[in-house]
Design an enzyme around this catalytic site. Structure first.
Site: not given
Length: 233
Positions: A141-143
């Protein structure tokens, strides 16, 4: 004489397509002796899932969450009990070119958007290997979804076969969907700097402040002359 046969089988799961390639080479000779060679390769594609599917991977299939955002966004908010290995780290190099780039970045992107000045993490894959085996099930996950995709490509090349990515990143997560830790909601962890100030007047003021800061930084002599023209009262 030599002949070659190749068969390809494909099979689908709920989240990915995997390809099983089986190549068989027959005939030919080496030192007068016939030989046979078989090659078996399995390639599993990265799973791209939305937030609901990601939650199911964690709860039902036992995927571990690996957050690849930078330290500042991670500290603002992250999924509870996740792992953190940043794909980019703060760039503190002090060569002349980097100093100039850092100054430009901090005076605009850093001030206005709250973005740190970073560089690729050279130890990313090795850090992941120290915590996960190639057989581990990992949800990246990232932004926004871009860094997790890049991280997935690196891990895929490193031999990890059970990788999933959350499309659109944490910015698409609804409040309360995941248990989180931090001072803000997961979807807001990427917001910082002057852009967080609401309203048109504040937005204009923020732009003026950024321009003034840049002018003072790069044209100090001219700025000093202008300040001398301002009445003392």
């Amino acid at each position: 004489m030599a002949g070659t046969s190749c068969s390809i089988l494909s099979f689908r799961s709920n989240f990915r397509t995997s390809w099983l390639v089986f190549d068989t080479h027959r005939g030919g000779n080496m030192s007068g002796k016939p030989f046979k060679r078989k090659h078996l390769a399995v390639r599993a594609e990265v799973n791209f899932v939305n937030a609901e599917e990601a939650k199911n991977l964690i709860a039902v299939e036992g995927y571990a969450v690996l957050d690849v955002r930078d330290k500042t966004q991670f500290e603002r908010a992250h999924i509870k009990s996740c792992y953190h290995v940043p794909l980019f780290i703060e760039n503190q190099d002090n060569d002349f070119g980097t100093i100039i780039k850092r100054q430009l970045h901090n005076n605009f992107s850093g001030l206005f958007y709250g973005l740190p000045f970073t560089k690729p993490n050279p130890e990313f894959v090795q850090s992941v290997k120290s915590q996960f085996s190639p057989q581990s099930k990992i949800l990246l996950v990232c932004q926004e979804g871009l860094r997790s995709t890049a991280a997935a490509n690196k891990l895929d090349q490193a031999g990890y076969g059970n990788i999933a990515c959350m499309t659109s990143g944490l910015q698409s997560v609804k409040p309360g969907m995941f248990d989180s830790v931090g001072s803000t909601e997961l979807q807001n962890a990427g917001k910082a700097g002057l852009v967080t100030i609401q309203g048109k007047i504040s937005a204009v003021l923020g732009t003026v402040l950024v321009c003034a800061f840049l002018f003072i930084t790069f044209f100090p002599d001219q700025a000093e002359k202008l300040l001398q023209l301002v009445p003392a009262n």
